[in-house]
Structure formats: structure tokens, C-alpha cells
Design an enzyme around this catalytic site. Structure first.
Site, PDB file in Angstrom:
ATOM      1  NE  ARG A  90      -0.533   1.440   1.439  1.00 46.43           N
ATOM      2  CZ  ARG A  90      -2.013   0.781   0.915  1.00 46.43           C
ATOM      3  NH1 ARG A  90      -2.759   1.064   0.584  1.00 46.43           N
ATOM      4  NH2 ARG A  90      -1.865   0.144   1.903  1.00 46.43           N
ATOM      5  NE  ARG A 124      -7.636  -8.104   4.675  1.00 45.90           N
ATOM      6  CZ  ARG A 124      -7.171  -6.982   4.685  1.00 45.90           C
ATOM      7  NH1 ARG A 124      -7.129  -5.922   5.706  1.00 45.90           N
ATOM      8  NH2 ARG A 124      -6.190  -7.166   4.453  1.00 45.90           N
ATOM      9  NE  ARG A 158      -8.488  -5.583   0.972  1.00 44.30           N
ATOM     10  CZ  ARG A 158      -7.965  -4.935   1.131  1.00 44.30           C
ATOM     11  NH1 ARG A 158      -8.078  -3.980   2.012  1.00 44.30           N
ATOM     12  NH2 ARG A 158      -6.917  -4.615   0.773  1.00 44.30           N
ATOM     13  NE  ARG A 169      -2.077  -5.932  -0.600  1.00 47.41           N
ATOM     14  CZ  ARG A 169      -3.330  -6.050   0.007  1.00 47.41           C
ATOM     15  NH1 ARG A 169      -3.989  -7.559   0.572  1.00 47.41           N
ATOM     16  NH2 ARG A 169      -3.790  -4.691   1.135  1.00 47.41           N
TER      17      ARG A 169
HETATM   18  P1  AMP Z   1      -5.661  -1.016   1.118  1.00 46.29           P
HETATM   19  O1  AMP Z   1      -7.086  -0.691   1.247  1.00 46.29           O
HETATM   20  O2  AMP Z   1      -4.934  -0.049   2.401  1.00 46.29           O
HETATM   21  O3  AMP Z   1      -4.882  -2.382   1.224  1.00 46.29           O
HETATM   22  O4  AMP Z   1      -5.884  -0.653  -0.310  1.00 46.29           O
HETATM   23  C1  AMP Z   1      -5.800  -2.050  -1.180  1.00 46.29           C
HETATM   24  C2  AMP Z   1      -5.387  -1.040  -2.655  1.00 46.29           C
HETATM   25  O5  AMP Z   1      -5.540   0.082  -3.033  1.00 46.29           O
HETATM   26  C3  AMP Z   1      -3.907  -0.562  -2.715  1.00 46.29           C
HETATM   27  O6  AMP Z   1      -3.107  -2.585  -2.693  1.00 46.29           O
HETATM   28  C4  AMP Z   1      -3.402  -0.076  -3.686  1.00 46.29           C
HETATM   29  O7  AMP Z   1      -3.220  -0.267  -5.596  1.00 46.29           O
HETATM   30  C5  AMP Z   1      -4.875   1.228  -3.517  1.00 46.29           C
HETATM   31  N1  AMP Z   1      -4.127   2.433  -2.603  1.00 46.29           N
HETATM   32  C6  AMP Z   1      -4.841   2.166  -1.207  1.00 46.29           C
HETATM   33  N2  AMP Z   1      -4.128   3.388  -0.851  1.00 46.29           N
HETATM   34  C7  AMP Z   1      -3.409   3.708  -2.468  1.00 46.29           C
HETATM   35  C8  AMP Z   1      -2.150   5.468  -1.503  1.00 46.29           C
HETATM   36  N3  AMP Z   1      -2.151   5.901  -0.958  1.00 46.29           N
HETATM   37  N4  AMP Z   1      -1.535   4.827  -3.258  1.00 46.29           N
HETATM   38  C9  AMP Z   1      -1.473   4.243  -3.891  1.00 46.29           C
HETATM   39  N5  AMP Z   1      -2.535   3.093  -4.263  1.00 46.29           N
HETATM   40  C10 AMP Z   1      -3.715   2.462  -3.091  1.00 46.29           C
END
Ligand code: AMP
Length: 213
Positions: A90, A124, A158, A169
Site C-alpha cells: 500500500r 458492508r 467496521r 482512506r
Molecule cells: P483493509 O481491511 O485492507 O481495508 O485495511 C484496514 C486498515 O488496516 C487500513 O486502513 C490500514 O490502517 C491497515 N492496513 C491494511 N493493510 C495495510 C498495509 N499494507 N500497510 C499499512 N496499513 C495497512
């Protein structure tokens, strides 16, 4: 090194949902590495990793690279099954760490307009125990309202699916994550693009990419 697939795209683009739909019909066993799911489980369990990640996640920001990179790269190196990365890399630093470790993923880039993303986040519901994802409309509802089909736990929303946090985000995605594509292009990484605003068509395309690469 196992084959590594990278699911790329904005938060709420439906990467996890497309993955769940594909995996349910696949005969191959994959190692699905969703960094968000790993972090949420650690937050819920109060581990040191969870404690370090919690505040970043709550605000919709990214957890620092030095916390994430080692975790993901070790898991890839130790995996005997093909790995599917959901939500990694990311940042440019994470993409570079992958390349430096000699890992060249097959990237599948899901596009969706912001408007649809905001609607999907509103819609969701998730299982906090096993991370299964459902929708409150008829796209992928649980069989019994409010109950996880997979493990029977209670479903909920969530907290980072709140509209203001989703907007943040998306900003973080544009500034921190989109430049990852340049790193990949500079290293001749294969990037397949899928328009995921129409899920049924996207599902077919995704299955084709997975079986041909
Ligand atoms: P997600 O479930 O993929 O939407 O991720 C939820 C949250 O986890 C994100 O908003 C970030 O705070 C953290 N996160 C997930 N993947 C990463 C990553 N590769 N690098 C840094 N933070 C992450």
C-alpha cells in the site's frame, strides 16, 4: 518462492469479496494474506502488533512500513501454497521491499468509482471472528440476518466504514498507494485491470486471470 498474486485497488473496491467468491469455487488451496484481517485480529486480541496498529487503523491512516513489511515478506517466503496479497503493498516502500526480496507479484487492479465505494462501505457487514464479509443488500447477504454463515458469530459494521473515515482512506489511497503502480511498471510487473463496478463480469475476468497466470 511461491506464486504471488497482489489484489490492488482502493479500499472498498471489492477485492476481498471477489476473492471470497473465487476461492469458494477453486480447487487450488491458496494462502490468503489480508493484512487488514491480520491487523484486526491482533487488535481484538490486544497483541503488541495490535496495540501498535490500532490508532492508525481507527483514523483510516496506514500502519508504518517497518511494522508491516517483515510480517508480510516472512509469510510469503515461508508459504508452500500460492499467496494472495489483499491490501499489500500500500506504499512505495512496501512495493520496493517486495521487489528487493525478489518477489514479483501478478497484480490484479480493481477499479471502482468513489461513489460506489462509499455506498458499498455503508452496505458492508463483517464477521469480527473469522473475517467473512457480507452485504446488507441482496448481493451477498448472510443466510440468517446478522449471523455469520461460516462460523455463526454475530455480524457488525467496521468502524472505519464510517463515511468520513472512508473519504480519508480514499485520500490516503491516492497519495500513498497509487504510486505503487509506478514501482511495478518500472520493474515490468504484470498488471491486469478489472472494472469492478459490475461484479458479475468482474468475477468472470478475475477467475480467468487466476487460472491463466
Ligand atoms: P483493509 O481491511 O485492507 O481495508 O485495511 C484496514 C486498515 O488496516 C487500513 O486502513 C490500514 O490502517 C491497515 N492496513 C491494511 N493493510 C495495510 C498495509 N499494507 N500497510 C499499512 N496499513 C495497512
Amino acid at each position: 518462492m511461491p506464486t504471488v498474486y497482489g489484489l490492488f485497488g482502493p479500499p472498498g473496491a471489492g477485492k476481498g469479496t471477489q476473492w471470497d467468491l473465487y476461492e469458494a469455487t477453486s480447487t487450488i488451496s491458496y494462502n490468503n494474506l489480508s493484512v487488514g484481517n491480520i491487523l484486526r485480529k491482533n487488535v481484538a486480541a490486544g497483541t503488541p502488533l495490535g496495540q501498535a496498529a490500532q490508532a492508525y487503523m481507527a483514523s483510516g491512516g496506514l500502519v508504518p512500513d517497518d511494522i508491516i513489511n517483515g510480517l508480510v515478506i516472512d509469510e510469503i517466503k515461508n508459504s508452500s501454497a500460492p499467496v494472495v496479497l489483499d491490501g499489500f503493498p500500500r506504499t512505495v516502500g512496501q512495493a520496493q521491499a517486495l521487489i528487493d526480496a525478489g518477489i514479483t507479484p501478478v497484480v490484479i487492479y480493481f477499479h471502482v468509482d468513489d461513489e460506489i465505494i462509499l455506498k458499498r462501505a455503508e452496505n458492508r457487514i463483517v464477521c469480527f471472528k473469522c473475517s467473512s464479509t457480507y452485504t446488507r443488500d441482496d448481493f451477498k447477504p448472510p443466510v440468517v440476518e446478522g449471523v455469520c454463515d461460516n462460523c455463526g458469530s454475530t455480524l457488525g459494521r467496521r468502524s472505519d466504514d464510517d463515511p468520513e473515515i472512508v473519504k480519508h482512506r480514499l485520500e490516503v489511497y491516492r497519495s500513498e498507494t497509487l504510486p505503487v503502480l509506478d514501482v511495478f511498471r518500472n520493474h515490468n510487473v504484470k498488471i491486469f485491470e478489472i472494472d469492478n463496478s459490475r461484479s458479475a463480469e468482474a468475477r468472470k475476468q478475475f477467475a480467468e486471470i487466476m487460472s491463466n497466470n
